[in-house]
Scaffold this motif. Structure first.
Motif, short mmCIF file in Angstrom:
data_model
loop_
_atom_site.label_atom_id
_atom_site.label_comp_id
_atom_site.label_asym_id
_atom_site.label_seq_id
_atom_site.Cartn_x
_atom_site.Cartn_y
_atom_site.Cartn_z
N MET A 80 0.64 -2.61 -14.55
CA MET A 80 1.24 -2.57 -13.22
C MET A 80 0.46 -3.51 -12.28
O MET A 80 1.05 -4.28 -11.51
CB MET A 80 1.18 -1.13 -12.69
N LEU A 84 1.94 -6.91 -10.30
CA LEU A 84 1.89 -7.07 -8.84
C LEU A 84 1.06 -8.30 -8.45
O LEU A 84 1.43 -9.04 -7.55
CB LEU A 84 1.33 -5.82 -8.17
N ASN A 89 7.19 -7.81 -6.43
CA ASN A 89 7.11 -7.09 -5.16
C ASN A 89 7.05 -5.58 -5.37
O ASN A 89 6.49 -4.85 -4.57
CB ASN A 89 8.33 -7.40 -4.29
N GLU A 90 7.65 -5.13 -6.46
CA GLU A 90 7.64 -3.71 -6.76
C GLU A 90 7.66 -3.50 -8.27
O GLU A 90 7.90 -4.45 -9.04
CB GLU A 90 8.83 -2.97 -6.11
N TYR A 91 7.43 -2.24 -8.68
CA TYR A 91 7.30 -1.93 -10.10
C TYR A 91 8.01 -0.60 -10.36
O TYR A 91 7.70 0.39 -9.70
CB TYR A 91 5.81 -1.83 -10.44
N MET A 93 8.95 2.20 -13.31
CA MET A 93 8.72 2.63 -14.68
C MET A 93 9.90 3.44 -15.20
O MET A 93 10.41 4.30 -14.50
CB MET A 93 7.44 3.48 -14.74
N LYS A 104 13.23 1.64 -4.12
CA LYS A 104 12.34 0.47 -4.29
C LYS A 104 12.93 -0.75 -3.56
O LYS A 104 12.19 -1.54 -2.97
CB LYS A 104 12.14 0.15 -5.77
#
Lengths: 115, 282
Positions: A80, A84, A89-91, A93, A104
């Motif tokens: 992760m 980034l 910009n976002e992650y 799962m 998100k």
């Protein structure tokens, strides 16, 4: 396919690519006028993986405005962090719900109709 | 089998007597959805479960039914705006005003599984490093003992942390524990978590600078709403702030509160308090 349905349900047009290389070529073909707002990128893809794709996107100044959400089964903190730092910009799962994706998108300033 | 109107009345009466929560007719679906998992866990049908409830011999069963019916949906940074208002206006004003005593008291009156108080704790850590030398207490109360335990533990599933929590903040303030994520000790140490029924008499809670009572008044009847707002007014500091849910208001319930519009959000203050702040901020 699930992602496509979620995005279309909130009014987005969606294009899919079968791997990172195809995705990058597709993005470049849209420069300068039709670059999309958001790329949802899987980690594990043939030819060019998600991290390599994000690197390529962030190295191309004409794609600066493109927002990226890494959407993956990889759940390690180190992965992760890498995503980034590379420029996601976002992650997200897996498993995820439609609300997760929409949350998100709102977090990174996408117009998804949430407050 | 769907619940009958008589069975619905059994649940309605019990939840009103125990928690002053009003279940309007038409909410049968909610009762079925919330009690279904309880019935499955006990190896019976919802109808049989309500039958046991009607007998009134199992106190623990009615506790579990109250918990099942009062657990609300929650998420980190839910609705965003209250936390923006907290960050942009409320906390700078309080920090300037209380720089001598260096004490900050915030109450989350229906903290559910803890996402709201942990969001507040992250907001404080992220934007107000000067609070490191302050005595900070985020009082968290909820009617459900299960939610109290969860908040104390501060552990969340992948799905839960996916709701509203920015990935950089997840990495900064949570630690991976197996398949779950646990809030860092630096957040937990500010939380004081207790079980409490807002509709019953309150224990001594201490004066509060900020009260979050979001998305809970909507469940109560008018008299209980009034009673809760009056008691919040008694314990909020004269210049304190109250946050309600987006669909909630003090209007028509307590005329001693006035609303304050800040950016696209807002909150409530006891009448006259805002004028003092305007003078200090300007």
């Amino acid at each position: 396919m699930i992602l496509r349905k979620i995005l279309e349900s909130i009014g987005f047009e969606v294009e899919q690519a079968e791997n990172g290389r195809v995705a990058y070529d597709l993005l470049c073909s849209w420069i300068p006028f039709d670059v999309p707002d958001l790329a949802l990128v899987d980690w594990n893809m043939p030819e060019m993986n998600g991290i390599e794709l994000i690197e390529a996107i962030r190295d191309n100044s004409e794609l600066d405005a493109l927002k990226i959400i890494m959407c993956t089964t990889e759940t390690e903190v180190s992965q992760m962090t890498l995503a980034l730092l590379t420029g996601a910009n976002e992650y997200v799962m897996k498993p995820f719900t439609a609300e997760t994706i929409i949350d998100k998108m709102a977090l990174i300033g996408m117009p998804v109709g949430t407050s | 089998m769907p619940i009958t109107s008589l069975e619905f009345d059994v649940v309605r009466k019990m939840i009103y007597e125990r928690a002053a929560i009003v279940l309007e007719p038409g909410k049968e679906y909610l009762v079925e959805a919330r009690l279904g998992p309880l019935a499955r866990a006990d190896g019976c049908t919802i109808n049989q479960l309500i039958g046991r409830l009607r007998n009134g011999t199992e106190r623990s069963l009615s506790d579990r039914v109250v918990e099942a019916l009062t657990t609300n949906e929650t998420a980190f940074f839910r609705d965003v705006k209250p936390f923006e208002t907290l960050k942009s206006t409320v906390l700078p004003e309080i920090i300037a005003r209380k720089s001598a005593s260096r004490q900050l008291n915030i109450w989350c009156a229906a903290s559910s599984s803890g996402q709201e108080p942990y969001t507040i704790a992250m907001t404080l850590k992220e934007h107000f490093p000067q609070l490191l030398n302050w005595q900070v207490r985020i009082l968290c109360t909820d009617i459900s003992t299960e939610m109290v335990t969860r908040t104390k533990l501060g552990r969340y599933s992948q799905l839960e942390i996916g709701r509203g929590l920015p990935a950089p903040m997840l990495l900064k303030y949570f630690n991976r524990v197996g398949l779950e994520w646990e809030a860092a000790p630096e957040l937990k140490r500010w939380l004081d978590v207790r079980q409490m029924n807002l509709a019953a008499p309150w224990p001594t809670l201490g004066k509060q600078d900020v009260v979050f009572c979001r998305n809970v008044l909507i469940y109560f009847d008018v008299d209980t709403k009034r009673s809760i707002l009056r008691r919040i007014r008694d314990l909020i500091t004269p210049e304190g702030y109250l946050f309600l849910g987006a669909a909630e208001t003090t209007r028509g319930l307590d005329d001693q509160f006035e609303s304050m519009h800040i950016g696209s959000g807002g909150c409530y203050r006891v009448l006259g308090a805002g004028k003092t702040v305007e003078r200090r901020v300007s």
